[in-house]
Design a protein around this motif. Structure first.
Motif, PDB file in Angstrom:
ATOM      1  N   MET A 133       0.641  -1.182  -0.366  1.00 44.79           N
ATOM      2  CA  MET A 133      -0.064   0.281  -0.245  1.00 44.79           C
ATOM      3  C   MET A 133       0.548   1.199  -0.055  1.00 44.79           C
ATOM      4  O   MET A 133       0.604   1.998  -0.553  1.00 44.79           O
ATOM      5  N   ASP A 134       1.692   0.832   0.466  1.00 44.62           N
ATOM      6  CA  ASP A 134       2.653   2.759   1.235  1.00 44.62           C
ATOM      7  C   ASP A 134       3.363   2.988  -0.443  1.00 44.62           C
ATOM      8  O   ASP A 134       3.607   4.221  -1.278  1.00 44.62           O
ATOM      9  N   VAL A 171       7.566  12.539   0.665  1.00 45.31           N
ATOM     10  CA  VAL A 171       7.876  12.798   2.215  1.00 45.31           C
ATOM     11  C   VAL A 171       7.948  11.637   3.422  1.00 45.31           C
ATOM     12  O   VAL A 171       8.609  11.692   4.148  1.00 45.31           O
ATOM     13  N   HIS A 172       6.527  10.983   2.757  1.00 44.64           N
ATOM     14  CA  HIS A 172       5.942  10.070   3.446  1.00 44.64           C
ATOM     15  C   HIS A 172       5.612   8.803   3.015  1.00 44.64           C
ATOM     16  O   HIS A 172       5.132   8.992   1.340  1.00 44.64           O
ATOM     17  N   SER A 201      16.097  15.154   6.874  1.00 48.26           N
ATOM     18  CA  SER A 201      17.405  14.074   7.298  1.00 48.26           C
ATOM     19  C   SER A 201      16.664  13.671   8.502  1.00 48.26           C
ATOM     20  O   SER A 201      17.103  12.454   9.150  1.00 48.26           O
ATOM     21  N   SER A 202      15.236  14.064   8.543  1.00 51.82           N
ATOM     22  CA  SER A 202      14.764  12.914  10.373  1.00 51.82           C
ATOM     23  C   SER A 202      13.842  12.038   9.672  1.00 51.82           C
ATOM     24  O   SER A 202      14.183  11.326   8.546  1.00 51.82           O
ATOM     25  N   TRP A 203      13.372  10.660  10.366  1.00 51.96           N
ATOM     26  CA  TRP A 203      12.718   9.742  10.035  1.00 51.96           C
ATOM     27  C   TRP A 203      11.586   9.998   9.126  1.00 51.96           C
ATOM     28  O   TRP A 203      10.858  10.797  10.033  1.00 51.96           O
ATOM     29  N   SER A 204      10.884   8.802   9.240  1.00 50.52           N
ATOM     30  CA  SER A 204       9.729   8.869   7.866  1.00 50.52           C
ATOM     31  C   SER A 204       8.214   8.844   9.547  1.00 50.52           C
ATOM     32  O   SER A 204       7.197   9.106   9.424  1.00 50.52           O
ATOM     33  N   PRO A 251      10.589   7.932   2.243  1.00 44.90           N
ATOM     34  CA  PRO A 251      10.755   6.976   0.504  1.00 44.90           C
ATOM     35  C   PRO A 251      12.435   7.820  -0.725  1.00 44.90           C
ATOM     36  O   PRO A 251      12.623   8.868  -0.031  1.00 44.90           O
ATOM     37  N   THR A 252      12.138   6.846  -0.852  1.00 44.11           N
ATOM     38  CA  THR A 252      13.843   7.611  -1.643  1.00 44.11           C
ATOM     39  C   THR A 252      13.831   8.807  -3.158  1.00 44.11           C
ATOM     40  O   THR A 252      14.514   8.767  -3.248  1.00 44.11           O
ATOM     41  N   ASP A 253      12.198   8.360  -3.628  1.00 42.62           N
ATOM     42  CA  ASP A 253      12.424   9.352  -4.241  1.00 42.62           C
ATOM     43  C   ASP A 253      11.448  10.600  -3.687  1.00 42.62           C
ATOM     44  O   ASP A 253      11.294  10.774  -4.585  1.00 42.62           O
ATOM     45  N   ALA A 254      11.198  10.986  -2.707  1.00 39.57           N
ATOM     46  CA  ALA A 254      11.193  12.094  -2.171  1.00 39.57           C
ATOM     47  C   ALA A 254      11.524  13.429  -2.965  1.00 39.57           C
ATOM     48  O   ALA A 254      12.360  13.805  -2.962  1.00 39.57           O
TER      49      ALA A 254
END
Length: 246
Positions: A55-56, A199-200, A144-147, A136-139
């Motif tokens: 889903m993500d 970004v999420h 720098s923070s966590w997701s 996500p890698t393609d933000a």
């Protein structure tokens, strides 16, 4: 035989003595427990789940396609990301609280609403550190923070709950309804914004919205910062009656 007893009243009205520090500690504890439960949910259920991962990834792909098809959304999305951050949400709550305090709509203890917001902000950040999920890698925007969970989603939901509670003290119904509608619109825009910018993951945003809502409701339910001080009013009335009998 005459009764020479007199009624002695205190020299000033009684001040309300409450377990406010205990209530604040209880509220903070409940919010911490909620944060730990959401951290456990993310660490042991959502992140490892293949169904949630599918889903993500699908949500991130659709958001990237949407932005590619409508590049004009990029700048407004980046702008809204700056306007909906916790660095503006919580000062805004403080401003609203001070305005209501100046108008006599709330008691000074209403400032605890802001305290709940700041505690929730910190706990949301701590939850990120516990789960430590990469973004996500393609933000579109590098962060720098966590997701997990989304900090923007956590704080906008928390702020919306607290704002709706604050404006419930306003007499004008149209102000209450307008503020509620704007708060909910802000929540929806922020949730969409985090996805459009890539970004999420969707589960980050949903968890953030749920966490912020739960922490806000817990803080308000335990602290009751906007409850009318009926106890205090009754004791003050008895004080004035005792003074009148002297």
């Amino acid at each position: 035989m005459s009764d020479d007893r007199r009624v002695f009243a205190p020299s000033r009205p009684p001040r309300r003595t409450s377990g406010r520090p205990l209530r604040l500690g209880s509220a903070a504890t409940a919010m911490i427990v909620a944060m730990l439960l959401f951290a456990a949910l993310g660490e042991w259920v959502l992140v490892p789940s293949s169904a949630v991962r599918a889903m993500d990834e699908g949500g991130v792909t659709r958001a990237a396609d949407l932005l590619a098809d409508h590049p004009g959304l990029h700048d407004p999305a980046v702008l809204w990301a700056g306007l909906s951050g916790p660095w503006l949400v919580h000062p805004f709550l403080l401003l609203i609280t001070l305005l209501l305090l100046a108008r006599g709509r709330v008691a000074p203890r209403a400032l605890l609403v802001v305290v709940v917001g700041v505690i929730g902000w910190y706990l949301g950040t701590l939850c990120k550190q516990i789960v430590a999920r990469p973004r996500p890698t393609d933000a579109v925007v590098e962060l720098s923070s966590w997701s997990y969970p989304s900090g923007h989603a956590t704080n906008i939901a928390l702020g919306a709950v607290l704002l709706i509670a604050l404006v419930s003290t306003v007499r004008a119904a149209w102000i209450r309804w307008a503020a509620t509608a704007l708060a909910l619109l802000g929540v929806a825009l922020t949730a969409a914004d985090r996805l459009v910018l890539g970004v999420h993951y969707p589960s980050d945003v949903l968890a953030g919205l749920a966490l912020g809502t739960v922490m806000g409701l817990l803080g308000l339910a335990i602290l009751r910062p906007l409850a009318p001080p009926r106890d205090l009013e009754g004791r003050q009335m008895r004080w004035w009656r005792a003074r009148a009998k002297q």
